[in-house]
Design an enzyme around this catalytic site. Structure first.
Site, mmCIF file in Angstrom:
data_model
loop_
_atom_site.group_PDB
_atom_site.id
_atom_site.type_symbol
_atom_site.label_atom_id
_atom_site.label_comp_id
_atom_site.label_asym_id
_atom_site.label_seq_id
_atom_site.Cartn_x
_atom_site.Cartn_y
_atom_site.Cartn_z
ATOM 1 N N ASP A 1 39.540 40.120 37.086
ATOM 2 C CA ASP A 1 39.249 40.679 35.735
ATOM 3 C C ASP A 1 38.008 41.451 35.880
ATOM 4 O OD1 ASP A 1 41.215 39.409 34.424
ATOM 5 O OD2 ASP A 1 40.317 37.722 33.625
ATOM 6 N N GLY A 15 41.957 37.719 42.041
ATOM 7 C CA GLY A 15 40.585 37.131 41.733
ATOM 8 C C GLY A 15 40.890 35.804 41.305
ATOM 9 N N GLY A 27 33.768 38.091 30.851
ATOM 10 C CA GLY A 27 33.234 37.567 32.157
ATOM 11 C C GLY A 27 31.920 37.878 32.486
ATOM 12 N N PRO A 38 37.152 43.585 48.065
ATOM 13 C CA PRO A 38 37.205 42.461 49.084
ATOM 14 C C PRO A 38 36.529 41.065 49.132
ATOM 15 C CG PRO A 38 35.932 44.255 49.787
ATOM 16 C CD PRO A 38 36.340 44.585 48.191
#
Length: 553
Positions: A205, A247, A514, A146
């Protein structure tokens, strides 16, 4: 043996008061207008439709008078039979419809039948064909982040995805994550994986990374394999993973589906698509660090991520600011790269062969690697490679990147390595040596153009199965003298942060999909087709340019 093109059903049915010849075979549902006017009219139904049975979402019998409902393209579905007798027997087929830019949407068509028995026969026949597709999931475990991206994950799932799963008869167990690595920890210890046909992550991701870390770790532990061993042969995961993009970056979804559209991803899950992908395991000595499926970047991309983490309050725009700042800093890092070349494989990093749906390169190289693994284990091959197969490069680098997929995204449609493949058991190792700012800018700009980004004297690329990186030892320079006294040690620690005194740092950080790695000396190994996604790879562009499809007009 039944011929593939043999018809199972053929009837004259009606769609919006127009007669159609409707046929069903094992692979296709087709409806064709019986009478057509020679004059084209843009609001009349199309003359011919053909839908793959594998891309039918569901079929249902209409139990009420459809005169108050609207079919596809908004026309009334009621028609009269004989002398004004209203036919009330109908069934509706929900199916996949292709749009431009690799997007899918769901459509529906309602067929009117003269008899109830015929209507039920059609419904049962289509249902029977759908039940033969064993790859379709029935029960899914769904994790929703969320907080990722613009905090829209829960809304996207509830408004765009949940209803599609319901129409397809898929039951779900939904978990809204409460903290970082919640999904990873749940998959490792608590989830009853035998109950499910797949795992779905709603997020970016980072959320996908949590899922693969939990699922791969759980698979190895259940199989008695030590994930910390860099030479261990990992077991492939049995459950497929679905990605509902929500995202700020959705690189994996874009590279495997071709778009960041939640509905498209949900439809790929419903029809039961399967796309294997390679996974890189990253170790430091005998300690496991992380798994990577897209990008490992040291130098430029590592510095961009490190700087952007200090600016999370800025949102996605922080990457642009950090990118400009890192480019202007223009830091290079000394180190040694050793790699094990991929032998006897199809394709090179500089060819024009893109990884598309049904990729022959992935099929050939995956089969080749399986045969090699059957003859001798990869850990034995790595030991024999020390004598002469390993290659070593030493120098100063602006960037050391490993791309296991193209890493394409809307800003860089070609990606870091346009010819990288999803499931060929290799990664493309890209070395950018120290050069001028102008030359490095040329290299970066080629990510967004059609020019060969590797056709530069200071750039080299290798397709490898494994590589190691060792940064320059600090003890080899004056830093050892700076650390002899407490006072100088403090100065040395300060100098590691460029803003404090302007000194260039000795080390960069690794950007692993990331996430920042804690160690710079790493051992990276590619595990062929370790996980599977609910995807089919990017389809040929021609598939999406059907002018008979109203979605493309």
């Amino acid at each position: 043996m039944e011929r593939p093109g043999k018809l199972l059903l053929l009837s004259e049915l009606q769609v919006r008061n127009v007669a159609y010849d409707v046929s069903l075979s094992r692979f296709h549902l087709t409806w064709k207008r019986r009478i057509s006017s020679p004059v084209y009219h843009p609001f009349r139904p199309s003359l011919y439709h053909n839908v793959l049975v594998s891309e039918i979402i569901s079929v249902r019998e209409e139990e009420e008078d459809p005169s108050n409902r609207r079919g596809d393209e908004g026309s009334c579905m009621k028609f009269k039979e004989g002398e004004g007798k209203v036919c009330r027997h109908a069934f509706t087929v929900l199916y996949v419809e292709r749009c431009r830019q690799h997007r899918w949407q769901f459509a529906e068509v309602t067929f009117m039948c003269p008899e109830r028995a015929l209507c039920q026969h059609w419904v049962s026949s289509i249902t029977e064909q759908l039940n033969t597709i064993t790859s379709r999931p029935k029960h899914l475990l769904v994790y929703i982040n969320p907080y990722g991206g613009k905090r829209q994950g829960k809304r996207i799932y509830e408004q765009k995805v949940a209803q599609l799963f319901d129409k397809a008869g898929i039951s779900t167990d939904v978990i809204v994550t409460q903290y970082a690595n919640h999904a990873r920890d749940h998959l490792r210890t608590e989830a009853e994986l035998r109950k499910f046909d797949g795992v779905v992550c709603v997020g970016g991701d980072g959320m996908f990374s949590e899922i693969i870390h939990g699922l791969i770790w759980r698979t190895q532990i259940d199989g008695g394999i030590d994930p910390n061993g860099p030479d261990e042969i990992l077991r492939p995961c049995l459950l497929r993973i679905g990605i509902i993009p929500a995202g700020s970056t959705d690189c994996v979804c874009f590279a495997t589906v071709g778009t960041k559209d939640p509905v498209t991803s949900a439809l790929h899950i419903i029809v039961g698509d399967s796309q294997p992908i390679d996974v890189c395991s990253v170790h430091h000595n005998d300690s496991f660090l992380r798994y990577s499926v897209s990008l490992l970047g040291y130098g430029f991309y590592g510095d961009v991520l490190t700087d952007s983490e200090r600016k999370r309050w800025m949102g996605p725009s922080r990457y642009d600011l950090s990118g400009v700042k890192t480019f202007l800093a223009h830091r290079s890092y000394e180190g040694t790269v050793s790699y094990l070349p991929a032998r006897d494989v199809k394709g090179t990093p500089r060819d024009v062969t893109r990884c598309l749906s049904g990729c022959v390169v992935c099929q050939h190289n995956g089969k080749l690697l399986s045969e090699q693994s059957a003859r001798c284990k990869m850990d034995e091959a790595s030991q024999s490679g020390v004598d002469g197969e390993w290659r070593t490069i030493h120098g100063k680098f602006l960037a050391v990147n490993a791309a296991s997929m193209s890493c394409a995204c809307p800003r860089s449609p070609k990606g870091l390595s346009p010819a990288a493949h999803l499931a060929d058991g290799t990664t493309d190792l890209i070395l950018v040596r120290k050069c001028s700012r102008f030359n490095f800018l040329r290299h970066l700009l080629r990510h967004t153009s059609k020019d060969d980004q590797f056709d530069l004297a200071f750039v080299e690329v290798h397709r490898v199965r494994r590589f190691r990186f060792m940064p320059r030892h600090r003890q080899s320079d004056s830093d050892l003298q700076l650390q002899e006294t407490g006072k100088r040690q403090t100065l040395s620690q300060i100098c590691r942060e460029p803003p404090a005194c302007g000194c260039a740092p000795a080390y960069s950080s690794w950007n692993c999909d990331g996430e920042i790695l804690s160690d710079t000396a790493i051992d990276v190994r590619v595990h062929s087709q370790l996980v599977k996604l609910f995807a089919r790879g990017i389809e040929e562009l021609a598939v999406f340019e059907d002018l008979n499809n109203p979605c493309t007009l």
